[in-house]
Design a protein around this motif. Sequence first.
Motif, PDB file in Angstrom:
ATOM      1  N   ALA A 173     -19.760 -28.606 -17.915  1.00 42.05           N
ATOM      2  CA  ALA A 173     -18.541 -29.250 -17.588  1.00 42.05           C
ATOM      3  C   ALA A 173     -18.177 -30.491 -18.431  1.00 42.05           C
ATOM      4  CB  ALA A 173     -18.385 -29.918 -15.960  1.00 42.05           C
ATOM      5  N   LEU A 174     -19.075 -30.781 -19.177  1.00 38.90           N
ATOM      6  CA  LEU A 174     -18.829 -31.940 -20.098  1.00 38.90           C
ATOM      7  C   LEU A 174     -18.558 -31.046 -21.465  1.00 38.90           C
ATOM      8  CD1 LEU A 174     -22.015 -34.194 -19.752  1.00 38.90           C
ATOM      9  CD2 LEU A 174     -19.765 -34.851 -19.350  1.00 38.90           C
ATOM     10  N   PRO A 179     -11.785 -29.491 -26.586  1.00 40.01           N
ATOM     11  CA  PRO A 179     -10.515 -29.985 -26.991  1.00 40.01           C
ATOM     12  C   PRO A 179      -9.447 -29.138 -27.839  1.00 40.01           C
ATOM     13  CG  PRO A 179     -12.321 -31.697 -27.374  1.00 40.01           C
ATOM     14  CD  PRO A 179     -12.796 -30.286 -27.420  1.00 40.01           C
ATOM     15  N   TRP A 189     -18.968 -32.309 -31.385  1.00 41.47           N
ATOM     16  CA  TRP A 189     -18.033 -32.488 -30.094  1.00 41.47           C
ATOM     17  C   TRP A 189     -19.418 -32.581 -29.045  1.00 41.47           C
ATOM     18  CZ3 TRP A 189     -15.052 -34.092 -26.749  1.00 41.47           C
ATOM     19  CH2 TRP A 189     -15.036 -33.405 -25.353  1.00 41.47           C
ATOM     20  N   VAL A 193     -20.045 -35.668 -26.457  1.00 48.04           N
ATOM     21  CA  VAL A 193     -20.016 -35.703 -25.331  1.00 48.04           C
ATOM     22  C   VAL A 193     -21.220 -36.094 -24.739  1.00 48.04           C
ATOM     23  CG1 VAL A 193     -20.206 -33.207 -24.966  1.00 48.04           C
ATOM     24  CG2 VAL A 193     -18.553 -34.794 -23.519  1.00 48.04           C
ATOM     25  N   GLU A 241     -11.755 -38.503 -26.174  1.00 46.13           N
ATOM     26  CA  GLU A 241     -11.733 -37.438 -25.046  1.00 46.13           C
ATOM     27  C   GLU A 241     -13.141 -37.258 -24.229  1.00 46.13           C
ATOM     28  OE1 GLU A 241     -11.035 -34.199 -22.700  1.00 46.13           O
ATOM     29  OE2 GLU A 241      -9.728 -35.643 -23.604  1.00 46.13           O
ATOM     30  N   ALA A 242     -14.169 -37.454 -25.070  1.00 49.55           N
ATOM     31  CA  ALA A 242     -15.529 -37.543 -24.438  1.00 49.55           C
ATOM     32  C   ALA A 242     -15.708 -38.661 -23.359  1.00 49.55           C
ATOM     33  CB  ALA A 242     -16.423 -37.359 -25.673  1.00 49.55           C
ATOM     34  N   ARG A 244     -13.336 -39.967 -21.843  1.00 51.99           N
ATOM     35  CA  ARG A 244     -12.377 -39.860 -20.891  1.00 51.99           C
ATOM     36  C   ARG A 244     -12.969 -38.583 -19.921  1.00 51.99           C
ATOM     37  NH1 ARG A 244      -9.434 -36.105 -18.617  1.00 51.99           N
ATOM     38  NH2 ARG A 244     -10.205 -34.758 -20.198  1.00 51.99           N
ATOM     39  N   ARG A 245     -13.472 -37.592 -20.377  1.00 51.93           N
ATOM     40  CA  ARG A 245     -14.225 -36.521 -19.578  1.00 51.93           C
ATOM     41  C   ARG A 245     -15.363 -37.187 -18.938  1.00 51.93           C
ATOM     42  NH1 ARG A 245     -14.633 -30.639 -22.213  1.00 51.93           N
ATOM     43  NH2 ARG A 245     -12.402 -31.210 -22.811  1.00 51.93           N
ATOM     44  N   VAL A 246     -16.197 -37.978 -19.470  1.00 51.11           N
ATOM     45  CA  VAL A 246     -17.168 -38.586 -18.865  1.00 51.11           C
ATOM     46  C   VAL A 246     -16.973 -39.316 -17.533  1.00 51.11           C
ATOM     47  CG1 VAL A 246     -19.121 -39.996 -18.906  1.00 51.11           C
ATOM     48  CG2 VAL A 246     -18.862 -38.383 -20.833  1.00 51.11           C
ATOM     49  N   ALA A 248     -14.139 -38.972 -15.952  1.00 52.91           N
ATOM     50  CA  ALA A 248     -13.534 -38.333 -14.994  1.00 52.91           C
ATOM     51  C   ALA A 248     -14.602 -37.344 -14.226  1.00 52.91           C
ATOM     52  CB  ALA A 248     -12.469 -37.140 -15.609  1.00 52.91           C
ATOM     53  N   LEU A 249     -15.712 -37.219 -14.493  1.00 60.07           N
ATOM     54  CA  LEU A 249     -16.748 -36.204 -13.833  1.00 60.07           C
ATOM     55  C   LEU A 249     -17.808 -37.265 -13.111  1.00 60.07           C
ATOM     56  CD1 LEU A 249     -17.732 -33.685 -16.870  1.00 60.07           C
ATOM     57  CD2 LEU A 249     -16.342 -33.213 -14.485  1.00 60.07           C
TER      58      LEU A 249
END
Length: 250
Positions: A173-174, A179, A189, A193, A241-242, A244-246, A248-249
């Motif tokens: 999921a990470l 992107p 990438w 992440v 983006e990494a 932001r994704r971390v 969000a999870l």
Amino acid sequence: MTQLETVSVCIAAYNGERFIAQQIRSILDGLHPSDEVVVVDDRSTDRTVDIVAAVDDPRIRLIRQGENRGYVRTFEAAIAAAACDIVFLSDQDDEWTPGRRTLLVDALRESAIVAGDVVLMPDDSPLSSPLTGRTWRLAPLRGGGSLRNEIRLLMGDAPYYGCAMAFRRDATALVLPFPDFLVESHDLWIATVGNSARVLGHVQAPVLRRRLHDTNASSPRPRGVRQALRSRWMLLRAWREAVRRVRALR
């Protein structure tokens, strides 16, 4: 954590007829019977598909793409198709070192994403840093990641190669989806992440013998200034983006 049992090896293949049979053999020799090799072919125009299809081993799963999408999206498709507990990434033209599976799986018991060192064929010489010319190996990394490590990555002085990386299924999921703006450096990438989530580990031992030749997807030659700046900007966007994704999870 849950027990790690099976490995999916993900290969993005394109016009790899020269070396792919040798690479697959080095991979199969190091796998267990319950593992798999997922080869996604990116519309090769040579004999790559025929060579892979001719390998008589039930662990190989060949997927043919309907259009040429480039190596980043082809790796993304291979990872999405993986069915096992652990994902290994592999190029089509290198060789695995003996014991690679054990080294990376053991490291993944402590870290969700891991990267190992790379040596060069034919004499197993170490890589050289493109910035300093010194021997290029992964440095110790405590706490699963750091700002200092991210800066080294952005500067192009961190030897992360996708062909020497692996991650647990719970890190998918990470990693996915890549992107939309990522047109190269899927390995950086994944490292970014992992570093941002503080789940990145380093295996300070060779896990891959890299073969340099005239059709490598990643060139060992220095880039021009414009291309290098464009690449750094892309990695800055990837870092954002990494993060932001971390968040969000969590």
